[in-house]
Design a protein around this motif. Structure first.
Motif, mmCIF file in Angstrom:
data_model
loop_
_atom_site.group_PDB
_atom_site.id
_atom_site.type_symbol
_atom_site.label_atom_id
_atom_site.label_comp_id
_atom_site.label_asym_id
_atom_site.label_seq_id
_atom_site.Cartn_x
_atom_site.Cartn_y
_atom_site.Cartn_z
ATOM 1 N N ASP A 50 0.845 -1.192 0.000
ATOM 2 C CA ASP A 50 0.000 0.000 0.000
ATOM 3 C C ASP A 50 0.882 1.243 0.000
ATOM 4 O OD1 ASP A 50 -2.212 -1.659 0.138
ATOM 5 O OD2 ASP A 50 -2.634 -1.231 2.253
ATOM 6 N N PRO A 51 0.332 2.382 -0.441
ATOM 7 C CA PRO A 51 1.106 3.626 -0.389
ATOM 8 C C PRO A 51 1.614 3.917 1.024
ATOM 9 C CG PRO A 51 -0.903 3.938 -1.659
ATOM 10 C CD PRO A 51 -0.997 2.575 -1.021
ATOM 11 N N ASN A 52 2.804 4.492 1.109
ATOM 12 C CA ASN A 52 3.401 4.921 2.380
ATOM 13 C C ASN A 52 3.322 3.847 3.459
ATOM 14 O OD1 ASN A 52 3.990 7.705 1.491
ATOM 15 N ND2 ASN A 52 1.761 7.798 1.308
ATOM 16 N N SER A 53 3.844 2.672 3.143
ATOM 17 C CA SER A 53 3.786 1.566 4.108
ATOM 18 C C SER A 53 5.133 0.865 4.214
ATOM 19 C CB SER A 53 2.703 0.563 3.702
ATOM 20 O OG SER A 53 3.008 -0.030 2.467
ATOM 21 N N GLY A 54 5.347 0.255 5.362
ATOM 22 C CA GLY A 54 6.566 -0.493 5.613
ATOM 23 C C GLY A 54 6.450 -1.903 5.101
ATOM 24 N N GLY A 55 7.564 -2.606 5.161
ATOM 25 C CA GLY A 55 7.603 -3.991 4.712
ATOM 26 C C GLY A 55 7.722 -4.943 5.881
ATOM 27 N N PRO A 56 8.451 -6.027 5.690
ATOM 28 C CA PRO A 56 8.527 -7.082 6.702
ATOM 29 C C PRO A 56 9.472 -6.764 7.860
ATOM 30 C CG PRO A 56 9.835 -7.666 4.794
ATOM 31 C CD PRO A 56 9.122 -6.390 4.441
ATOM 32 N N GLY A 57 10.329 -5.745 7.701
ATOM 33 C CA GLY A 57 11.367 -5.478 8.690
ATOM 34 C C GLY A 57 12.674 -6.112 8.240
ATOM 35 N N PRO A 58 13.818 -5.583 8.702
ATOM 36 C CA PRO A 58 15.117 -6.106 8.265
ATOM 37 C C PRO A 58 15.286 -7.581 8.631
ATOM 38 C CG PRO A 58 15.372 -3.997 9.394
ATOM 39 C CD PRO A 58 13.952 -4.429 9.594
ATOM 40 N N HIS A 59 15.769 -8.357 7.671
ATOM 41 C CA HIS A 59 15.976 -9.784 7.878
ATOM 42 C C HIS A 59 17.024 -10.280 6.883
ATOM 43 C CE1 HIS A 59 12.904 -9.357 4.748
ATOM 44 N NE2 HIS A 59 13.269 -10.546 4.300
ATOM 45 N N GLN A 60 17.485 -11.508 7.098
ATOM 46 C CA GLN A 60 18.421 -12.127 6.153
ATOM 47 C C GLN A 60 18.184 -13.623 6.142
ATOM 48 O OE1 GLN A 60 22.302 -11.058 7.628
ATOM 49 N NE2 GLN A 60 22.412 -12.809 8.987
ATOM 50 N N TYR A 61 18.673 -14.265 5.070
ATOM 51 C CA TYR A 61 18.580 -15.710 4.942
ATOM 52 C C TYR A 61 19.980 -16.273 4.792
ATOM 53 C CZ TYR A 61 13.798 -14.408 4.017
ATOM 54 O OH TYR A 61 12.554 -13.852 4.124
ATOM 55 N N GLU A 62 20.256 -17.336 5.498
ATOM 56 C CA GLU A 62 21.596 -17.935 5.471
ATOM 57 C C GLU A 62 21.914 -18.591 4.135
ATOM 58 O OE1 GLU A 62 24.110 -17.742 7.824
ATOM 59 O OE2 GLU A 62 22.691 -16.213 8.496
ATOM 60 N N ASP A 63 20.926 -19.229 3.529
ATOM 61 C CA ASP A 63 21.201 -20.075 2.359
ATOM 62 C C ASP A 63 20.412 -19.698 1.113
ATOM 63 O OD1 ASP A 63 22.931 -21.781 3.892
ATOM 64 O OD2 ASP A 63 21.126 -22.619 4.814
ATOM 65 N N ASN A 64 19.699 -18.585 1.135
ATOM 66 C CA ASN A 64 18.831 -18.250 0.012
ATOM 67 C C ASN A 64 19.212 -16.921 -0.624
ATOM 68 O OD1 ASN A 64 17.072 -19.742 2.220
ATOM 69 N ND2 ASN A 64 16.278 -20.294 0.206
ATOM 70 N N ASP A 65 19.371 -16.931 -1.933
ATOM 71 C CA ASP A 65 19.474 -15.696 -2.703
ATOM 72 C C ASP A 65 18.059 -15.226 -3.001
ATOM 73 O OD1 ASP A 65 22.210 -16.013 -2.777
ATOM 74 O OD2 ASP A 65 22.330 -16.314 -4.946
ATOM 75 N N GLU A 66 17.921 -13.910 -3.197
ATOM 76 C CA GLU A 66 16.640 -13.369 -3.622
ATOM 77 C C GLU A 66 16.851 -12.442 -4.796
ATOM 78 O OE1 GLU A 66 13.274 -12.635 -0.791
ATOM 79 O OE2 GLU A 66 14.972 -12.242 0.526
ATOM 80 N N VAL A 67 15.909 -12.482 -5.725
ATOM 81 C CA VAL A 67 15.884 -11.565 -6.845
ATOM 82 C C VAL A 67 14.569 -10.797 -6.758
ATOM 83 C CG1 VAL A 67 15.687 -11.405 -9.362
ATOM 84 C CG2 VAL A 67 17.321 -13.008 -8.327
ATOM 85 N N PHE A 68 14.653 -9.489 -6.931
ATOM 86 C CA PHE A 68 13.461 -8.644 -6.976
ATOM 87 C C PHE A 68 13.399 -7.965 -8.338
ATOM 88 C CE2 PHE A 68 14.341 -8.900 -2.434
ATOM 89 C CZ PHE A 68 13.079 -9.141 -1.911
ATOM 90 N N TYR A 69 12.187 -7.888 -8.891
ATOM 91 C CA TYR A 69 11.962 -7.240 -10.181
ATOM 92 C C TYR A 69 10.750 -6.329 -10.020
ATOM 93 C CZ TYR A 69 11.424 -6.709 -15.227
ATOM 94 O OH TYR A 69 11.342 -6.190 -16.491
ATOM 95 N N GLY A 70 10.937 -5.046 -10.328
ATOM 96 C CA GLY A 70 9.850 -4.084 -10.164
ATOM 97 C C GLY A 70 8.741 -4.296 -11.176
#
Length: 136
Positions: A50-70
């Motif tokens: 939603d507009p002007n909203s936060g996400g999940p909060g800072p985090h990391q994964y030990e064994d997983n790569d992530e790809v983001f595409y707008g």
């Protein structure tokens, strides 16, 4: 919600808005393919903010790569100590063991497509939805 279960040998075709939908407060996740459909190789999901909203909060994964595409609007994505604005058509890879977060700092909805490699992230979704319900 999908009417039947797919497996990794099936073609998978979902129309816009289709998939397994999870409501997470000001975020909506739509899972398009998960470990059951990809032999645990990857999970693919859309994340709508939603507009002007936060996400999940800072985090990391030990064994997983992530790809983001707008896919719509502009989503701000934290990578380590830096925020990067990801607009429609922009690509961002975040390697394992990297702290990250995302947020929508604009006045219109934003969306990102996420590739989680290897798969399995969807196992977390019921507990994530429950957390957002309990922490409105």
């Amino acid at each position: 919600m999908m009417k039947h279960k797919h497996n990794e040998t099936d073609k998978l075709h979902l129309k816009s808005g289709e998939g397994r939908i999870y409501s997470c407060g000001t975020m909506t996740a739509i899972f398009k393919a998960d470990e059951n459909e990809t032999a645990e190789k990857y999970s693919i999901s859309e994340w709508w903010l939603d507009p002007n909203s936060g996400g999940p909060g800072p985090h990391q994964y030990e064994d997983n790569d992530e790809v983001f595409y707008g896919i719509e609007g502009t989503t701000s994505i934290l990578v380590g100590d830096n925020w990067i604005d990801v607009g429609k058509g922009d690509f961002l890879r975040i390697p394992a063991k990297t702290i990250h977060d995302f947020a929508n700092r604009t006045d219109r909805k934003s969306g990102i497509l996420n590739f989680f490699i290897p798969g399995g992230f969807e196992r977390n979704m019921p507990s994530i939805v429950k957390w957002f319900e309990e922490n409105k």
